[in-house]
Scaffold this motif. Structure first.
Motif, PDB file in Angstrom:
ATOM      1  N   GLY A  84       0.811  -1.264   0.039  1.00 23.67           N
ATOM      2  CA  GLY A  84       0.098  -0.028  -0.177  1.00 23.67           C
ATOM      3  C   GLY A  84       0.602   1.238   0.158  1.00 23.67           C
ATOM      4  N   VAL A  85       0.805   2.373  -0.808  1.00 26.44           N
ATOM      5  CA  VAL A  85       1.577   3.261  -1.098  1.00 26.44           C
ATOM      6  C   VAL A  85       0.666   4.579  -1.286  1.00 26.44           C
ATOM      7  CG1 VAL A  85       1.651   2.817  -3.610  1.00 26.44           C
ATOM      8  CG2 VAL A  85       3.358   4.229  -2.483  1.00 26.44           C
ATOM      9  N   ASP A  86       0.950   5.730  -0.567  1.00 19.61           N
ATOM     10  CA  ASP A  86       0.285   6.903  -0.681  1.00 19.61           C
ATOM     11  C   ASP A  86       1.569   7.731  -1.020  1.00 19.61           C
ATOM     12  OD1 ASP A  86       1.317   7.409   1.718  1.00 19.61           O
ATOM     13  OD2 ASP A  86      -0.786   7.691   2.757  1.00 19.61           O
ATOM     14  N   ALA A  87       1.379   9.259  -1.258  1.00 16.81           N
ATOM     15  CA  ALA A  87       2.352  10.074  -1.592  1.00 16.81           C
ATOM     16  C   ALA A  87       1.818  11.406  -1.113  1.00 16.81           C
ATOM     17  CB  ALA A  87       2.628  10.137  -2.882  1.00 16.81           C
ATOM     18  N   GLU A  88       3.021  12.388  -0.795  1.00 20.81           N
ATOM     19  CA  GLU A  88       2.646  13.658  -0.525  1.00 20.81           C
ATOM     20  C   GLU A  88       3.817  14.642  -0.935  1.00 20.81           C
ATOM     21  OE1 GLU A  88       2.598  14.601   3.631  1.00 20.81           O
ATOM     22  OE2 GLU A  88       3.704  13.113   4.263  1.00 20.81           O
ATOM     23  N   GLN A  89       3.629  15.796  -1.298  1.00 20.20           N
ATOM     24  CA  GLN A  89       4.740  17.000  -1.271  1.00 20.20           C
ATOM     25  C   GLN A  89       4.750  17.763  -0.072  1.00 20.20           C
ATOM     26  OE1 GLN A  89       4.439  19.399  -4.841  1.00 20.20           O
ATOM     27  NE2 GLN A  89       3.156  17.586  -6.026  1.00 20.20           N
ATOM     28  N   VAL A  90       5.746  18.071   0.291  1.00 22.64           N
ATOM     29  CA  VAL A  90       5.996  18.837   1.577  1.00 22.64           C
ATOM     30  C   VAL A  90       6.539  20.098   1.082  1.00 22.64           C
ATOM     31  CG1 VAL A  90       5.562  16.844   3.095  1.00 22.64           C
ATOM     32  CG2 VAL A  90       7.768  17.384   2.189  1.00 22.64           C
ATOM     33  N   GLU A  91       6.719  21.344   1.582  1.00 24.08           N
ATOM     34  CA  GLU A  91       7.195  22.279   1.180  1.00 24.08           C
ATOM     35  C   GLU A  91       8.172  22.825   2.056  1.00 24.08           C
ATOM     36  OE1 GLU A  91       6.061  27.067   0.280  1.00 24.08           O
ATOM     37  OE2 GLU A  91       4.557  25.574   0.697  1.00 24.08           O
ATOM     38  N   GLY A  92       9.438  23.258   1.594  1.00 20.45           N
ATOM     39  CA  GLY A  92      10.248  23.753   2.407  1.00 20.45           C
ATOM     40  C   GLY A  92      11.683  23.496   1.953  1.00 20.45           C
TER      41      GLY A  92
END
Length: 296
Positions: A74-82
């Motif tokens: 199971g995989v999910d993804a996210e972008q994080v800023e900084g």
């Protein structure tokens, strides 16, 4: 929800190899996988929708690779800023393990660790695994009977570099668990050197010479590991003490391993967070994945 195995991705070959390694580790640990892409959304000349689309493609490329090579994870993804180091550390607060890529380089120098990976390792409060570009699933396994690469054979050794002057439970526990999850042999290695003329070395071991000193260190190592053998009787353990500089001994011992485990002390130094010289040498020069486990 169980804490995930997290992989930082940036579109490079080494980060894609790290993401795939992280997916295999998530399957071994029965954890979900989270892919994280950190990017600094500072306005730049020419930046705009095309730049944002490129960031999304980084995650999509990694997701597609994982779904193709490790379809059961199971995989999910996210972008994080900084800035990448701080953003990855913040995102990893919710993770069990963080996996990052390291740039490959040919020759005896091994591979070079980028500034982001090195910064994360130096400041992380959770284990961080560094994976080189080109790492394949078969690299973790013993070769087939004809010498060809295989993923159907047993795992190569997990190697634990242990400082008997500071044998930390967190590091030992991580190594035993890694070996248990793989059904691999755990090879525990300690390097020792003859005491200098200015000191006898630790305890009474410095009072003996040559082979006797090696036997003393081996007995000490066996005593430290015994409690963990009793806790994890299913893990086969082999112990080695070798005379020489710890960084050189570890690089040799990790040749052909599936994973090298080393520790990093988290106490603040006057110069700020950093890796110790042995850990730094390991992550720079060892070819297999390297797990750096923080401890007090």
């Amino acid at each position: 929800m169980l804490p995930p195995v997290m992989a930082g991705v940036d579109g490079s070959a080494e980060s894609l190899a790290a993401a795939e390694w992280a997916a295999r580790e998530a399957a071994r640990r029965d954890r979900p996988l989270r892919l994280v892409h950190a990017w600094n959304q500072q306005p730049r000349k020419g930046a705009g929708p095309p730049a944002a689309a490129a960031q999304r493609r980084v995650l999509r490329q990694a997701e597609d690779r994982i779904r193709r090579t490790c379809p059961g994870v199971g995989v999910d993804a996210e972008q994080v800023e900084g800035p990448a180091t701080g953003a990855l550390l913040h995102a990893a607060e919710r993770a069990e393990l963080l996996v990052l890529g390291s740039r490959g380089r040919s020759g005896f120098t091994g591979f070079v660790v980028g500034s982001v990976a090195l910064g994360v390792v130096a400041r992380a409060t959770l284990p961080v695994v560094l994976v080189r570009a080109g790492e394949e699933a078969s690299d973790e396994h013993l070769p087939a009977g004809d010498g060809s690469p295989s993923t159907r054979t047993g795992y190569q050794d997990v190697v634990l570099g242990l400082d008997l002057g500071d044998p930390c439970d967190e590091v030992i526990e991580f190594a035993f668990e890694a070996a248990r999850l793989r059904g691999a042999r755990l090879h525990v290695v300690h390097a020792w050197q003859e005491p200098s003329p200015l000191g006898l070395g630790p305890g009474e071991i410095g009072l003996v010479n040559g082979p006797e000193q090696a036997d003393e260190w081996l007995g000490f190592l066996d005593a430290v590991i015994k409690v963990w053998r009793d806790k994890c009787p299913e893990v086969e353990v082999v112990e080695t003490v070798a005379e020489g500089r710890a960084r050189s001994v570890l690089v040799r011992a990790a040749t052909g391993a599936s994973l090298l485990v080393v520790g990093r002390r988290t106490s603040e130094r006057p110069a700020g967070p950093r890796t110790g010289p042995v850990t730094h040498a390991a992550v720079q020069h060892v070819g297999c994945p390297v797990a750096v486990v923080p401890h007090e």
